[in-house]
Design a protein around this motif. Structure first.
Motif, PDB file in Angstrom:
ATOM      1  N   THR A   1      68.988   3.012 -21.530  1.00  0.00           N
ATOM      2  CA  THR A   1      69.436   2.174 -22.647  1.00  0.00           C
ATOM      3  C   THR A   1      70.772   2.606 -23.223  1.00  0.00           C
TER       4      THR A   1
ATOM      5  N   ASP B   1      65.765  -5.026 -34.052  1.00  0.00           N
ATOM      6  CA  ASP B   1      65.273  -5.979 -33.057  1.00  0.00           C
ATOM      7  C   ASP B   1      66.091  -5.920 -31.768  1.00  0.00           C
ATOM      8  N   ASP B   2      66.822  -4.836 -31.565  1.00  0.00           N
ATOM      9  CA  ASP B   2      67.603  -4.650 -30.349  1.00  0.00           C
ATOM     10  C   ASP B   2      66.676  -4.720 -29.134  1.00  0.00           C
ATOM     11  N   CYS B   3      67.199  -5.249 -28.016  1.00  0.00           N
ATOM     12  CA  CYS B   3      66.376  -5.393 -26.810  1.00  0.00           C
ATOM     13  C   CYS B   3      65.879  -4.039 -26.294  1.00  0.00           C
TER      14      CYS B   3
ATOM     15  N   GLU C   1      62.069  -2.773 -27.200  1.00  0.00           N
ATOM     16  CA  GLU C   1      60.897  -3.086 -26.391  1.00  0.00           C
ATOM     17  C   GLU C   1      60.694  -2.060 -25.291  1.00  0.00           C
ATOM     18  N   ARG C   2      61.805  -1.552 -24.750  1.00  0.00           N
ATOM     19  CA  ARG C   2      61.693  -0.502 -23.738  1.00  0.00           C
ATOM     20  C   ARG C   2      61.155   0.780 -24.371  1.00  0.00           C
TER      21      ARG C   2
END
Length: 376
Positions: free
Chosen positions: A205, A348-350, A353-354
């Motif tokens: 990331t 809420d950064d993608c 979820e990781r």
């Protein structure tokens, strides 16, 4: 991927360039070796190679390969004996030295000599003295098959290589359900399992990530991995964070036993009551305010904080998100945090979820069962 590469159903590349092929092969993690030998004139030679592999136990055979256009090809193609020196994790300098051609690569490199007169590099993980058994054509390489005559195993940690970068090897130990130290919220087995996973999360990331456990003084950051663009903070190992003013602290406050967290929560609440001008003081005036906040944390399954400013730690606002890791009993053992500059990273950064997936996967390895969540 190059313009020549075409991806078919299921992600299979049916056409690819040499660059695509090289990149794909680079995903395979290998050890790092230095192959040493002696030329007809008695000169010592060495070259870094990660093409080494075992072939047979009986008879004991190994192989490695060398480019046809390598400057040292005439030497190795005629050498009757060679040594495979498997490098240790602290021998990156040795690897880099023998990856380049020089007048005397062995100058300043501590080594001894094998019974067959071949250099043995000191400090390696292991060494295999070999006699050339056969050679085989392999496209733009030649494959050397060696019969192992003698071995040395020094029991050190090996150096690894993947995608053009040196790697540190961590043991992937199975974690038995219930392997918990009763008096402590954090367990060493969970920490050991989390380190490589969190390191990979940071690489994937390119975010600053860290691990937090419950220490003697509360939630404590025990490890950090900076992003390629480091945060402008004095984040450090051993930093004790607030239960109500940090993402990781919120998780321990929400999930750890009240007999553990209660005194610290009362202390923080009392401090905030005395700071009437602070925003968080207005938010948490009573214990009910705190409990409502912690219910929200449990509902999200994440600890979050935006625009955080901690005196003495960061001069610019940061946003942090943390995910809990649970053990086989359903107790929180650690938290994995992800941080970024508020201008570039949001809750809420993608990548969040990781983060959540990594923490959930580690919880499953520790024996955590999903049905625990229904009772929280």
């Amino acid at each position: 991927m190059s313009e020549l590469a075409v991806t078919a159903a299921g992600g299979t590349v049916t056409e690819f360039s040499s660059v695509d092929f090289r990149r794909c092969l680079g995903e395979f993690i290998t050890g790092v070796t230095v192959i040493t030998t002696v030329g007809p004139d008695g000169r010592r030679y060495g070259m870094t190679a990660n093409s080494f592999s075992s072939v047979s136990l009986d008879p004991p055979l190994i192989l490695w390969s060398l480019r046809l256009n390598a400057s040292s090809f005439p030497i190795y193609s005629t050498a009757d004996h060679f040594v495979v020196n498997i490098l240790a994790e602290d021998q990156i300098g040795v690897s880099q030295r023998f990856a380049k051609s020089s007048v005397d690569q062995f100058e300043g490199v501590s080594h001894t000599t094998s019974a067959s007169g071949i250099p043995l590099i000191d400090g390696c993980v292991a060494q295999l003295e070999c006699r050339r058994e056969a050679t085989y054509p392999g496209g733009d390489h030649v494959v050397f098959l060696g019969r192992v005559l003698r071995i040395r195993n020094h029991g050190r940690q090996p150096l690894a290589f993947r995608s053009g970068k040196y790697q540190v090897v961590h043991a992937h130990e199975p974690v038995a359900p219930g392997e918990v130290d009763q008096p402590n919220v954090a367990t060493l087995s969970a920490i050991h399992a989390a380190r490589p996973l969190t390191d990979e999360l940071g690489r994937e990331t390119d975010r600053t990530v860290g691990i937090s456990v419950w220490g003697n003084l509360g939630p404590t950051m025990i490890w950090w991995r900076e992003a390629s663009k480091p945060l402008r903070t004095s984040v450090r190992c051993g930093l004790v964070v607030s239960l109500l003013g940090s993402s990781t602290g919120a998780l321990f406050a929400a999930y750890a036993p009240r007999e553990v967290t209660g005194p610290l929560l009362d202390h923080e609440l009392d401090q905030q009551k005395r700071c009437e001008g602070r925003e968080d003081a207005r938010r948490f005036r009573t214990r009910d305010d705190v409990e409502n906040y912690l219910r929200e944390v449990r509902a999200r399954g994440l600890g979050t904080i935006a625009n955080a400013m901690t005196p003495g730690v960061n001069e610019h606002p940061v946003t942090a998100v943390a995910a809990p890791v649970f053990d086989a009993k359903g107790d929180i053992v650690l938290a994995i945090a992800m941080l970024g500059d508020t201008k570039e990273f949001r809750v809420d950064d993608c990548a969040v979820e990781r983060l959540r997936a990594v923490a959930a996967g580690l919880s499953l390895r520790l024996g955590y069962k999903a049905e625990y969540q229904r009772h929280r």
